[in-house]
Design an enzyme around this catalytic site. Structure first.
Site, mmCIF file in Angstrom:
data_model
loop_
_atom_site.group_PDB
_atom_site.id
_atom_site.type_symbol
_atom_site.label_atom_id
_atom_site.label_comp_id
_atom_site.label_asym_id
_atom_site.label_seq_id
_atom_site.Cartn_x
_atom_site.Cartn_y
_atom_site.Cartn_z
ATOM 1 N N ASP A 43 -0.481 -20.298 16.973
ATOM 2 C CA ASP A 43 0.930 -20.209 16.842
ATOM 3 C C ASP A 43 0.837 -21.514 16.726
ATOM 4 O O ASP A 43 2.467 -21.685 16.564
ATOM 5 C CB ASP A 43 0.876 -19.812 18.733
ATOM 6 C CG ASP A 43 1.065 -18.230 18.116
ATOM 7 O OD1 ASP A 43 1.154 -17.024 17.317
ATOM 8 O OD2 ASP A 43 1.036 -17.102 19.250
ATOM 9 N N HIS A 102 -4.925 -20.279 25.659
ATOM 10 C CA HIS A 102 -5.307 -19.659 25.575
ATOM 11 C C HIS A 102 -5.993 -18.868 26.690
ATOM 12 O O HIS A 102 -6.685 -19.541 27.603
ATOM 13 C CB HIS A 102 -5.978 -19.476 24.324
ATOM 14 C CG HIS A 102 -6.328 -18.192 23.606
ATOM 15 N ND1 HIS A 102 -7.608 -17.110 23.962
ATOM 16 C CD2 HIS A 102 -5.543 -17.827 22.736
ATOM 17 C CE1 HIS A 102 -7.158 -15.981 23.127
ATOM 18 N NE2 HIS A 102 -6.267 -15.990 22.520
HETATM 19 C C1 LIG Z 1 -1.611 -18.274 26.588
HETATM 20 C C2 LIG Z 1 -1.825 -18.336 27.800
HETATM 21 C C3 LIG Z 1 -0.301 -17.600 28.447
HETATM 22 C C4 LIG Z 1 -2.428 -18.098 28.524
HETATM 23 O O1 LIG Z 1 -1.993 -18.034 30.235
HETATM 24 P P1 LIG Z 1 -3.454 -17.878 30.850
HETATM 25 O O2 LIG Z 1 -4.408 -17.518 30.810
HETATM 26 O O3 LIG Z 1 -2.828 -17.672 31.992
HETATM 27 O O4 LIG Z 1 -3.799 -19.839 31.117
HETATM 28 P P2 LIG Z 1 -3.381 -20.160 32.747
HETATM 29 O O5 LIG Z 1 -1.498 -19.755 32.617
HETATM 30 O O6 LIG Z 1 -3.650 -19.367 33.867
HETATM 31 O O7 LIG Z 1 -3.352 -21.546 32.899
HETATM 32 C C5 LIG Z 1 -4.777 -22.446 33.316
HETATM 33 C C6 LIG Z 1 -4.089 -23.267 33.907
HETATM 34 O O8 LIG Z 1 -3.848 -24.746 32.196
HETATM 35 C C7 LIG Z 1 -2.236 -24.625 31.695
HETATM 36 N N1 LIG Z 1 -1.858 -24.365 30.545
HETATM 37 C C8 LIG Z 1 -1.811 -23.394 29.958
HETATM 38 N N2 LIG Z 1 -1.141 -23.176 29.239
HETATM 39 C C9 LIG Z 1 -0.069 -23.900 29.006
HETATM 40 C C10 LIG Z 1 0.500 -24.302 27.964
HETATM 41 N N3 LIG Z 1 0.561 -24.180 26.814
HETATM 42 N N4 LIG Z 1 1.366 -25.887 28.335
HETATM 43 C C11 LIG Z 1 1.291 -26.548 29.706
HETATM 44 N N5 LIG Z 1 0.243 -26.340 30.313
HETATM 45 C C12 LIG Z 1 -0.400 -24.755 30.456
HETATM 46 C C13 LIG Z 1 -1.583 -23.844 33.169
HETATM 47 O O9 LIG Z 1 -0.424 -24.534 33.651
HETATM 48 C C14 LIG Z 1 -2.559 -23.320 34.202
HETATM 49 O O10 LIG Z 1 -2.455 -24.671 34.362
HETATM 50 P P3 LIG Z 1 -2.706 -24.909 36.649
HETATM 51 O O11 LIG Z 1 -4.194 -24.750 36.585
HETATM 52 O O12 LIG Z 1 -2.681 -26.263 36.377
HETATM 53 O O13 LIG Z 1 -2.593 -24.082 37.120
HETATM 54 C C15 LIG Z 1 -1.092 -19.850 28.229
HETATM 55 O O14 LIG Z 1 -1.858 -20.793 27.897
HETATM 56 C C16 LIG Z 1 -0.148 -20.050 28.025
HETATM 57 O O15 LIG Z 1 1.366 -19.775 28.218
HETATM 58 N N6 LIG Z 1 0.408 -20.561 26.346
HETATM 59 C C17 LIG Z 1 1.590 -20.919 25.905
HETATM 60 C C18 LIG Z 1 2.050 -19.689 25.130
HETATM 61 C C19 LIG Z 1 1.769 -19.274 24.103
HETATM 62 O O16 LIG Z 1 1.492 -20.248 22.974
HETATM 63 N N7 LIG Z 1 0.971 -18.315 23.509
HETATM 64 C C20 LIG Z 1 0.399 -17.344 22.023
HETATM 65 C C21 LIG Z 1 -1.139 -17.586 23.072
HETATM 66 S S1 LIG Z 1 -2.265 -17.604 21.418
#
Ligand SMILES: CC(C)(COP(=O)(O)OP(=O)(O)OC[C@H]1O[C@@H](n2cnc3c(N)ncnc32)[C@H](O)[C@@H]1OP(=O)(O)O)[C@@H](O)C(=O)NCCC(=O)NCCS
Length: 384
Positions: free
Chosen positions: A321, A265
């Protein structure tokens, strides 16, 4: 030149007094009330009114609002006719966006919106009621229309959560499932300025109709990085199959840098408080049914534990979720409708933000950091 921050991370896009979260402590409040207390003691109807009006209603106010919602459940037959022409294989969120946008054609009146302090609160309230009440009907209607059946008409004698379940399966709602659905609707009703609420605010800032505002938000919620993740979580758990498969599956996913759905998140650096409550409700439900947790829930618990070892150092924990889908599945709701149920609840939060912003509106018009060519002369096609 302003600094460009991808994903607008940390950039305040609005000032709001609707909800607040502490991503380090894992706390979420609506209008100052902890989500945990609301999930335990409130109802979706009361929470929706709290979000809209900014204060807990009196018994009379709540009764009036509840009656308004019950009286606004029926959807014009034209919307069902529109649905009949949509492909049954299409995603329910696309249907929902279409249906809600189409409602605006039946309920004009948005020309009264001024985006100033003298807003027509009657219009704003009445449209909020129309939308929140009809969201559940439309989502459940689609379940029947896409399967070739007539929709089950809403019942006025049931509360919001009970009626939602009833419209899905036509059975007298089970009290425990209805209470869990009610609590889940509360937990999903609002969540500060996330992507879909931001979309609602951007659309609302143009003084467009509330139907278009909510349609914009529905379209934004649908993606798997946002609300669409709840469907992906259950598909992922089904693919893993059993708890003993979790570790090897997770290693493979992480090696190819794939997402673990329902994890992570932008704001929370600890477990999402809503995930904690949903997980507890899932356990209570399974205990009430005899104590067998079932392969899906067992797999989810094992996956969360394995993820904690691998992803906690990055601040990635279970989000809302992660457990909602398995709960909805236990209620007989098909996976591609999970995000629609999320949208039903979130319509309250979107409309609360729409209303708040209307009081002092300014059109959203951010800037960009241009990274293209500097000015150059057009080259005739014969010379390229
Ligand atoms: C929610 C979300 C979009 C937030 O994105 P964000 O704030 O841009 O976070 P980032 O993508 O920059 O993630 C930071 C780090 O954590 C990792 N990470 C974040 N969510 C992850 C996940 N669900 N699975 C694996 N790795 C994850 C990223 O790969 C990144 O790693 P790095 O620094 O080595 O590159 C992201 O966590 C995600 O895609 N989650 C899965 C989808 C989901 O469940 N969405 C519902 C949200 S309520």
């Amino acid at each position: 030149m302003s600094e460009y921050l991808p994903g607008l991370e940390g950039v305040p896009a609005t000032q709001s007094n609707i909800s607040d979260l502490d991503g380090n402590l894992g706390l979420l409040t609506y209008r100052g009330y902890p989500i945990r207390e609301l999930a335990l003691c409130s109802t979706f109807e009361e929470t929706a009114l709290l979000l809209l009006d900014g204060r807990l209603p009196t018994a009379d106010e709540l009764e009036e609002f509840d009656q308004q919602l019950r009286g606004n459940r029926v959807v014009k037959y034209n919307v069902r006719e529109i649905m009949k022409y949509l492909p049954a294989t299409g995603h329910p969120m696309e249907m929902l966006q279409t249906a809600i946008a189409s409602l605006g054609m039946f309920y004009p009146g948005d020309e009264c919106l001024t985006g100033g302090m003298c807003e027509d609160l009657n219009y704003v309230h009445n449209m909020s009621v129309k939308i929140i009440a009809r969201m559940a009907t439309i989502v459940a209607m689609w379940e029947h229309v896409r399967n070739g059946y007539d929709p089950i008409p809403p019942r006025k004698d049931l509360n919001y959560a009970e009626n939602l379940l009833y419209m899905f399966n036509g059975e007298e709602p089970d009290p425990l499932l209805a209470r869990i659905m009610d609590a889940s609707l509360i937990l999903h009703a609002e969540h500060t300025i996330n992507a879909s609420t931001f979309a609602a605010l951007v659309a609302g800032s143009t003084l467009g109709s509330p139907f278009l505002v909510v349609a914009a938000a529905i379209g934004t919620l649908a993606g798997p990085l946002h609300g669409g993740a709840n469907q992906r979580v259950v598909e992922m758990l089904e693919e893993i199959g059993r708890p003993e498969n979790v570790r090897s599956w997770l290693d493979k996913q992480l090696a190819k840098k794939a997402k673990i759905w329902g994890m992570g998140h932008r704001e929370y650096k600890v477990k999402d408080p809503r995930a904690t409550i949903l997980q507890k409700m899932m356990r209570e439900l399974m205990e009430a049914r005899g104590g067998d947790m079932g392969p899906l829930f067992e797999t989810a618990l094992a996956l969360e534990e394995a993820c904690e070892e691998k992803l906690a150092p990055k601040g990635v924990f279970a989000n809302v979720d992660f457990y909602s889908g398995i709960l909805y599945k236990e209620m007989g709701i098909p996976p591609d409708q999970f995000t629609s149920i999320f949208a039903v609840a979130r319509s309250a939060g979107w409309l609360a933000h729409w209303r708040e912003q209307l009081g002092d509106n300014r059109i959203f018009r951010p800037t960009q950091v241009y990274s293209g060519e500097s000015q150059r002369s057009y080259v005739p096609i014969s010379e390229r």
